[in-house]
Motif scaffolding. Structure first.
Motif, PDB file in Angstrom:
ATOM      1  N   GLU A 302     -13.942  28.973 -20.399  1.00 30.81           N
ATOM      2  CA  GLU A 302     -14.849  28.058 -21.111  1.00 30.81           C
ATOM      3  C   GLU A 302     -16.277  28.200 -20.603  1.00 30.81           C
ATOM      4  N   ILE A 303     -16.435  28.424 -19.299  1.00 33.45           N
ATOM      5  CA  ILE A 303     -17.770  28.660 -18.743  1.00 33.45           C
ATOM      6  C   ILE A 303     -18.372  29.931 -19.330  1.00 33.45           C
ATOM      7  N   LEU A 304     -17.576  31.002 -19.335  1.00 34.80           N
ATOM      8  CA  LEU A 304     -18.066  32.288 -19.835  1.00 34.80           C
ATOM      9  C   LEU A 304     -18.427  32.218 -21.317  1.00 34.80           C
ATOM     10  N   MET A 305     -17.675  31.412 -22.058  1.00 33.93           N
ATOM     11  CA  MET A 305     -17.937  31.271 -23.500  1.00 33.93           C
ATOM     12  C   MET A 305     -19.011  30.227 -23.789  1.00 33.93           C
ATOM     13  N   GLU A 306     -19.597  29.681 -22.726  1.00 29.03           N
ATOM     14  CA  GLU A 306     -20.712  28.740 -22.812  1.00 29.03           C
ATOM     15  C   GLU A 306     -20.370  27.505 -23.640  1.00 29.03           C
ATOM     16  N   ASN A 307     -19.225  26.922 -23.318  1.00 24.36           N
ATOM     17  CA  ASN A 307     -18.850  25.648 -23.911  1.00 24.36           C
ATOM     18  C   ASN A 307     -19.985  24.652 -23.671  1.00 24.36           C
ATOM     19  N   PRO A 308     -20.557  24.065 -24.720  1.00 25.03           N
ATOM     20  CA  PRO A 308     -21.729  23.198 -24.537  1.00 25.03           C
ATOM     21  C   PRO A 308     -21.452  21.946 -23.711  1.00 25.03           C
ATOM     22  N   ALA A 309     -20.166  21.546 -23.627  1.00 29.04           N
ATOM     23  CA  ALA A 309     -19.843  20.358 -22.820  1.00 29.04           C
ATOM     24  C   ALA A 309     -20.011  20.636 -21.337  1.00 29.04           C
ATOM     25  N   ILE A 310     -19.904  21.920 -20.952  1.00 27.18           N
ATOM     26  CA  ILE A 310     -20.020  22.298 -19.536  1.00 27.18           C
ATOM     27  C   ILE A 310     -21.474  22.662 -19.283  1.00 27.18           C
TER      28      ILE A 310
END
Length: 319
Positions: A302-310
């Motif tokens: 999720e970090i690598l995919m740049e989840n906007p919540a993170i």
């Protein structure tokens, strides 16, 4: 505000082929492994899975007693999703250790940083880089970011080494004090005595705490040499140099080696502009990529995919 994250993942298979430096640069290579010469005197063991089209690559940095194989389940979650994964054994670890054993001299963390930079250049993997490091590897990631701040895109620090372990450091300094009282004419410096007692700790306690150090006759000494080399590195001291929007910290709630207060101190030293996220991983001990590989790998995805919540330096609780 804290969020509660639960991750579920599925597994599939990957293809294994022979590795060389040119193959690593080829997008057609699904998985490859082998030694890569980074200069005229040193080669490193590398395992590389190329990313699917349009997907990122992450570089995994070993914990102190690790080799590339301890990342197997963690890495598979990412490669099954199309993420490129570069694993390697730094000097003193895994297959690289066996190639050069016995290693009887200190292994400075600075030389590990330069080896990583040389490896990335040799493999022609384009930056800025996504780096995920566990424990010793987290310290190595911090050292790399301090030396090459513009080369870092995301730095995922998993139960990272940020300073010498408080209990170990206190015991060693007490032994030095006692030595000075009992043997006032001892000619060894405090630095030499520190390394002497650190050597004792490694040999007396690591085999019980980390039996994997006995998997070959060279590993325990190499672990000591790496500990000897990183003890002078203080990640807190260089935290203010970390690039903006790069730092993701992962903290194991049941970490048996690094107290939460130590990583709290580190997080507070990281500039707010550099902080992106902090995750507390409940139900996990220090080696989280083995304890909860599917959860931690899914979070990294999720970090690598740049989840906007993170984003925004938020703190999360993970179950």
């Amino acid at each position: 505000m804290k969020a509660f994250i639960t991750a579920f993942v599925l597994l599939t298979c990957t293809l294994v082929t022979t590795f060389n430096a040119n193959a690593a640069a080829s997008s057609s290579t699904q998985f490859a492994s082998g030694f890569v010469a980074i200069n005229s005197t040193r080669s490193l063991w590398v395992e590389y899975s190329a990313p699917a089209k349009g997907m990122p690559t992450v570089i995994l940095l070993n914990g102190l007693t690790y080799s590339t194989r301890q990342w197997d389940r963690f890495a598979k979650v990412l490669t099954d999703k199309g993420v490129g994964v570069l694993r390697y054994d730094p000097f003193g670890m895994g297959q690289t250790l066996l190639k050069y054993a016995p290693i009887l001299d200190v292994i400075p963390i600075e030389s590990q940083v330069q080896d990583l930079a040389a490896l990335l250049k040799t493999l022609k993997i384009k930056g800025p880089y996504n780096i995920a490091g566990l424990s010793y590897g987290g310290g190595l990631a911090a050292g790399f970011a301090a030396a090459y701040p513009h080369a870092v895109n995301k730095m995922i620090m998993m139960a990272p080494f940020t300073r010498p372990l408080d209990g170990q450091d206190t015991w060693i300094k007490a032994q030095i004090w006692a030595t000075r009282q009992i043997f006032p004419y001892n000619q060894y410096s405090d630095e030499e005595l520190y390394d002497y007692f650190l050597h004792q700790i490694c040999y007396a306690t690591y085999p019980q705490a980390e039996p994997i150090v006995l998997e070959n006759p060279f590993k325990l000494e190499a672990v000591y040499r790496m500990a000897q080399g990183i003890r002078h590195f203080n990640a807190e001291a260089v935290a203010n140099t970390l690039p903006e929007g790069t730092v993701h910290l992962m903290v194991a709630r049941q970490d048996q080696y690094i107290p939460g207060s130590v990583l709290q101190d580190y997080w507070e030293k990281v500039p707010k502009a550099a902080r992106v996220s902090r995750l507390f991983v409940n139900g996990s001990e220090h080696k989280m990529v083995e304890a909860v590989p599917y959860f931690t790998a899914s979070w990294v995805y999720e970090i690598l995919m740049e989840n906007p919540a993170i984003s925004g330096g938020k703190t999360f609780e993970g179950y």
